[in-house]
Design a protein around this motif. Structure first.
Motif, PDB file in Angstrom:
ATOM      1  N   UNK A   9      54.573  26.492  57.871  1.00 31.69           N
ATOM      2  CA  UNK A   9      53.877  26.690  56.595  1.00 31.69           C
ATOM      3  C   UNK A   9      52.492  26.079  56.611  1.00 31.69           C
ATOM      4  N   UNK A  10      52.356  24.898  57.217  1.00 36.15           N
ATOM      5  CA  UNK A  10      51.060  24.227  57.319  1.00 36.15           C
ATOM      6  C   UNK A  10      50.089  25.082  58.133  1.00 36.15           C
ATOM      7  N   UNK A  11      50.544  25.597  59.259  1.00 38.81           N
ATOM      8  CA  UNK A  11      49.667  26.399  60.117  1.00 38.81           C
ATOM      9  C   UNK A  11      49.245  27.684  59.407  1.00 38.81           C
ATOM     10  N   UNK A  12      50.187  28.340  58.743  1.00 47.11           N
ATOM     11  CA  UNK A  12      49.852  29.560  57.996  1.00 47.11           C
ATOM     12  C   UNK A  12      48.838  29.247  56.901  1.00 47.11           C
ATOM     13  N   UNK A  13      49.076  28.168  56.171  1.00 52.21           N
ATOM     14  CA  UNK A  13      48.164  27.811  55.079  1.00 52.21           C
ATOM     15  C   UNK A  13      46.817  27.328  55.611  1.00 52.21           C
ATOM     16  N   UNK A  14      46.794  26.725  56.783  1.00 50.15           N
ATOM     17  CA  UNK A  14      45.525  26.306  57.383  1.00 50.15           C
ATOM     18  C   UNK A  14      44.675  27.525  57.729  1.00 50.15           C
ATOM     19  N   UNK A  15      45.325  28.576  58.193  1.00 49.98           N
ATOM     20  CA  UNK A  15      44.602  29.814  58.501  1.00 49.98           C
ATOM     21  C   UNK A  15      43.990  30.404  57.224  1.00 49.98           C
ATOM     22  N   UNK A  16      44.739  30.329  56.128  1.00 49.00           N
ATOM     23  CA  UNK A  16      44.280  30.910  54.865  1.00 49.00           C
ATOM     24  C   UNK A  16      43.742  29.861  53.892  1.00 49.00           C
ATOM     25  N   UNK A  17      43.372  28.684  54.376  1.00 45.40           N
ATOM     26  CA  UNK A  17      42.952  27.600  53.477  1.00 45.40           C
ATOM     27  C   UNK A  17      41.716  27.965  52.662  1.00 45.40           C
TER      28      UNK A  17
END
Length: 169
Positions: A9-17
């Motif tokens: 979830x962190x990696x996905x949200x980092x991509x879309x931050x």
């Protein structure tokens, strides 16, 4: 499994931050004019909204805000997996009627939390922020710190999400 879900979830949200931050900025759009005046030399009407910009002061603030937002929303994205793992640990010790009650409470709590966050995001923040900034004296430029403003927006949304849990309690 919960930690793995939070990491994903962190990696996905980092991509879309950047998109998440822009979505969190939406309550502030009511503070900016929809279009620039045709004549820049003409004075703006007194009740016209003043543009509001975000600023960063420490050099790493923008990066740290993206990490923090990614962590918060990564946990939120992983929450179904986390709740599933907790229920997998607790459910074997519950009777069928108790399991039904827990499922009902989880569903109701989720729905009420979404309702509370939505009310905060679409109504309260859009009305409160302009009202608060009306007290800024004339001639003072409004520049909001990125980290502090996002922190206030997230805290208000969290508080409303929690407050809407009262019917479940």
């Amino acid at each position: 499994r919960s930690l793995a879900a939070m990491l994903v979830g962190f990696i996905i949200c980092l991509i879309f931050s950047e998109n998440i931050i822009q979505a969190l900025r939406q309550p502030l759009t009511v503070l900016t004019p929809l279009q620039a005046p045709a004549d820049a030399a003409a004075p703006a009407p007194e009740n016209a909204p003043r543009p509001v910009d975000w600023m960063v002061t420490p050099p790493f603030e923008g990066f740290l805000v993206q990490l923090k937002i990614s962590a918060y929303f990564g946990i939120l994205l992983a929450l179904p997996v986390i709740i599933f793992e907790i229920c997998g640990f607790i459910f074997p010790g519950l009777k069928a009627a108790e399991k039904r009650i827990v499922r009902m409470m989880l569903g109701g709590g989720f729905a009420l939390a979404i309702a509370g966050v939505s009310v905060a995001y679409f109504a309260i923040l859009r009305m409160a922020l302009p009202g608060i900034l009306e007290y800024v004296p004339e001639g003072v430029q409004v520049n909001l710190r990125l980290s502090e403003t996002l922190s206030v927006i997230l805290k208000v949304m969290l508080a409303f999400g929690m407050a809407f849990q009262m019917p479940m309690i």
